[in-house]
Design an enzyme around this catalytic site. Structure first.
Site, PDB file in Angstrom:
ATOM      1  CB  SER A  48      57.534  34.147  58.631  1.00 50.19           C
ATOM      2  OG  SER A  48      56.618  33.171  58.140  1.00 50.19           O
ATOM      3  CG  ASP A  49      56.117  31.408  64.652  1.00 50.91           C
ATOM      4  OD1 ASP A  49      55.581  30.360  64.244  1.00 50.91           O
ATOM      5  OD2 ASP A  49      56.462  31.572  65.829  1.00 50.91           O
ATOM      6  CD1 TRP A  50      49.850  29.833  61.448  1.00 54.39           C
ATOM      7  CD2 TRP A  50      50.843  27.876  61.034  1.00 54.39           C
ATOM      8  NE1 TRP A  50      48.920  29.015  60.865  1.00 54.39           N
ATOM      9  CE2 TRP A  50      49.493  27.798  60.599  1.00 54.39           C
ATOM     10  CE3 TRP A  50      51.662  26.757  60.883  1.00 54.39           C
ATOM     11  CZ2 TRP A  50      48.957  26.649  60.037  1.00 54.39           C
ATOM     12  CZ3 TRP A  50      51.123  25.620  60.312  1.00 54.39           C
ATOM     13  CH2 TRP A  50      49.791  25.567  59.898  1.00 54.39           C
ATOM     14  CG  ASN A  51      49.095  32.327  58.845  1.00 52.96           C
ATOM     15  OD1 ASN A  51      49.572  31.923  57.781  1.00 52.96           O
ATOM     16  ND2 ASN A  51      47.937  31.899  59.291  1.00 52.96           N
ATOM     17  CB  SER A  52      54.696  35.935  61.871  1.00 50.59           C
ATOM     18  OG  SER A  52      55.839  35.646  61.093  1.00 50.59           O
TER      19      SER A  52
END
Length: 749
Positions: free
Chosen positions: A285-289
């Site tokens: 995932s991207d950051w906290n996505s």
């Protein structure tokens, strides 16, 4: 009789068994190792492998005992932003020697366009139209970063970008899927080397999957609304190229695509990525996505976000903890099957094995990676030269003449930090050689910055700057935007030169001295207001560590500007999104029908006035088209010839064109081939880049350039998600950019 039949069957079965056992087998030791590990892992061990943990790039504190214990307990699979070599060694030692199963960690970092030796920003690299330049950037990045234990980079970014307001245009490969695909393959080869197991290699992460660059209004993190054919024809090709080149990992994007966030989008992550493209690495995932699907309104809470991501095919969660907090319970209640988790872990372990981390988890003592090595710096210098795009050069003002007295001014002429550009966490501005540094070798140059920084609204230096300009023969103004004004979360609604740069340029123009405007920026800038009173314009992007010497050599003529625009340059933000491969519409714009608003009579009868698809105030053409870029010589195209007037699905057509250097010095042209499907079951773009060649000619030299047009270049995805090749008439265009071309046509039968 029955006994005999039974005996015969036993003999046959035994023979078959012996044949199978004794036949040579190709045993996949990698998969065997994965299954052996998987059999030893508890559910907690498995969930731990899906956890990418670490800190913000800005945090540089000591490792906490709590974090060390989490690694020891197998609760962490990979780590990002640990930028102390001793910490990297310590954490890997804990993982390998103190955890129950000894599974090594992957250390990750955003190494985007250089680690210590900084290359031009990716949109600048794309402007080189040169796969060797992209490869060199990735190879140097991998050599330097892997020497510090970084074996995974969150690059390359392969999002097609059509809107210059979007801050992440700076990281993009531009607007064209073909050019982006060429660069994608080069980046993957550069980062990953000949073998991922080589300690000098890093696992690449192609991002962001998918259609992040289609965010509405160029606003970061926003929704993308695209139909399936556009997804297939425009946004997927660079990712397919990266996967075909062996990309080890993929990152899901922040945005929702047609209402479904990419991080929890089964259609994107399973149906397209796994089934259609055949990807077998892992998806992060991207950051906290994962948990950002809650404010998206797609997941009600953290638990549901974790469930949706797991079921969609997301293998690893960056920083947020939905898997850690809820995946075990989701499996125990049957909402997520153990098979789903096992597949996630298989994908992660596979990459760790391919990286050679089980055999050699530590940084080798003899690692050859050297910061700022001579050959690395040369590659960065060459990349900058190749990235510069000459947009205007009235009266051949450039290259500058040796006898000219030069005033060097502008807020980015001596800006070592901003010259590096966005996403340079590890770049050292103390190693940057600025434009001012480079021009100091020229005794006839005087310097005043004029403005302290790009957003400066103070005019306190105007008078002194103008006074110096009056004593010069030519003014070199280095302006644009600071690095912080582009990149993630840095979208701009107004893309003009910020601060009072336009006012200072106007005041300088009143001296009557010729002006060279050099732009350092992370995106195309609206320069419509200043274009009439500057004589030359050079787009330098943010050119990196050696941007200063590269720019000096190009401006003074020992090197030639090598770049061409990888993205259409708008006249104003009001034209955005704008891109060359647009659709024709039922009323295609042309210069004959265009009526400017200032030419409409007062009190005119309310009608269409014969107008077509354009703006009354900006027309229909950009400031500069895709593929555009001047050189210090000139080129002429003639004698476009096709080898045949028809093509069948098994054949090809050769296209020849004569290119002549009509100038007085050696130069390089990028000869661009475009095709158009005139009539199809789905409306097709007015042009699509299909091939290009870099050609260097001496003054007055001519050469016949040949392209081989293949049937495969005529295919497209239709609305049924099927790749089709339809009969009809195809237009061929060849030239130095997407607008100024020669043309012909052929039929496909």
């Amino acid at each position: 009789m029955k006994t005999n039949r039974l005996a015969t069957r036993l003999v046959l079965v035994t023979a078959c068994f012996l044949m199978v056992c004794c036949a040579p087998k190709k045993i996949n030791q990698e998969e065997q190792q994965i299954e052996k590990l998987l059999a030893q892992m508890t559910i907690d061990d498995k969930i731990g492998q899906t956890a990418l943990r670490g800190t913000s790039s800005r945090v540089k504190g000591a490792l906490s005992e709590e974090f060390k214990q989490a690694v020891r307990d197998g609760q962490v699979g990979s780590v990002l932003n640990v930028m102390n070599v001793e910490y990297v060694k310590e954490l890997q030692g804990i993982a390998v020697e103190e955890s129950r199963l000894g599974i090594p960690l992957i250390f990750a970092r955003d190494v985007i366009h250089g680690f210590k030796t900084i290359f031009p920003i990716p949109i600048g690299l794309a402007a080189s139209w040169d796969e060797q330049t992209a490869y060199d950037c990735a190879r140097v990045s991998a050599l330097e970063a892997s020497s510090q234990g970084i074996r995974w980079t969150f690059a390359p970014m392969l999002d097609i970008a059509r809107d210059s307001r979007w801050g992440r245009v700076a990281e993009s490969p531009g607007e064209d899927p073909y050019l982006a695909s060429i660069l994608a393959k080069a980046y993957i080869r550069g980062f990953q080397g000949d073998s991922l197991s080589d300690p000098r290699s890093m696992a690449a992460c192609a991002k962001h999957f998918l259609a992040y660059g289609a965010a509405i209004g160029g606003r970061d993190y926003n929704s993308a609304v695209i139909h399936n054919a556009e997804m297939q024809n425009i946004y997927l090709p660079p990712f397919k190229a990266a996967i075909d080149a062996g990309a080890a990992t993929i990152m899901s994007s922040f945005n929702d695509v047609n209402g479904v966030p990419a991080t929890g989008n089964k259609f994107i992550l399973r149906d397209i990525l796994r089934d259609q493209l055949g990807f077998n690495g892992f998806v992060v995932s991207d950051w906290n996505s994962v948990t950002e699907m809650i404010p998206h309104g797609f997941a009600a809470n953290e638990k549901e976000a974790g469930k949706l991501s797991a079921m969609a095919g997301l293998d690893m969660e960056m920083t947020s903890a939905a898997y850690q907090n809820h995946l075990k319970q989701l499996i125990e209640t049957g909402e997520v099957s153990m098979d789903v988790l096992d597949d996630m872990v298989r994908n992660i372990l596979r990459v760790k094995i391919q990286l050679g981390l089980f055999k050699a988890p530590y940084i080798p003592d003899n690692h050859p990676g050297q910061m700022y090595a001579e050959e690395s710096m040369k590659a960065a210098y060459d990349a900058a030269v190749n990235s510069f795009v000459l947009l205007k050069n009235d009266n051949n003002l450039l290259p500058l003449k040796a006898e000219q007295k030069i005033l060097l001014t502008g807020p980015l002429a001596d800006a070592p930090h901003d010259q590096l550009g966005t996403w340079t966490f590890d770049g050292d501005k103390a190693r940057t050689v600025t434009v001012k540094d480079a021009f100091e070798q020229n005794a006839s140059t005087q310097f005043i910055n004029g403005l302290e920084y790009s957003r400066d609204n103070s005019k306190k230096q105007f008078q002194a700057t103008v006074a110096k300009a009056k004593k010069s023969d030519v003014i070199v103004f280095v302006g644009g935007e600071e690095a912080i004004l582009s990149g993630e979360a840095h979208s701009r609604a107004d893309i003009r030169l910020p601060g009072v740069q336009e006012e200072l340029l106007y005041e300088l123009s009143q001296t009557g001295k010729p002006i060279v405007l050099v732009i350092m920026a992370g995106r195309p800038i609206n320069i419509s207001a200043v274009l009439p009173f500057v004589d030359a314009v050079m787009m330098a992007w943010h050119p990196g560590t050696l941007g200063g010497p590269a720019l000096y050599d190009v401006l003074t003529g020992s090197r030639e500007p090598g770049g061409r625009l990888p993205i259409t340059w708008p006249k104003s933000a009001g034209q955005l999104p704008i891109y060359y491969n647009q659709k024709n519409t039922g009323r295609p714009a042309d210069k004959e029908s265009f009526v400017h608003m200032d030419d409409i009579p007062v009190g005119a009868w309310q009608s269409s006035l014969g107008n077509k698809s354009h703006y009354l105030d900006a027309g229909f053409l950009p400031a500069f088209p895709f593929g555009y870029g001047l050189t210090y010589t000139s080129f002429d195209y003639s004698n476009l010839l096709l080898s045949d007037t028809t093509m069948n699905d098994a054949g090809n057509i050769k296209m020849n064109v004569t290119l002549t250097n009509t100038g007085s010095r050696k130069g390089t042209e990028i000869v661009q081939l475009y095709l158009q499907d005139q009539t199809a079951s789905l409306t097709r773009p007015v042009k699509e880049l299909k091939d290009y060649q870099k050609v260097t000619l001496l003054a007055n030299e001519s050469r016949v350039i040949e392209f081989n047009i293949k049937a495969s270049q005529l295919t497209f995805y239709n609305n049924d998600n099927k790749k089709v090749l339809e009969p009809g008439v195809f237009n061929v265009f060849v030239g130095g950019n997407s607008l100024h071309v020669l043309s012909d046509s052929f039929c496909f039968e």
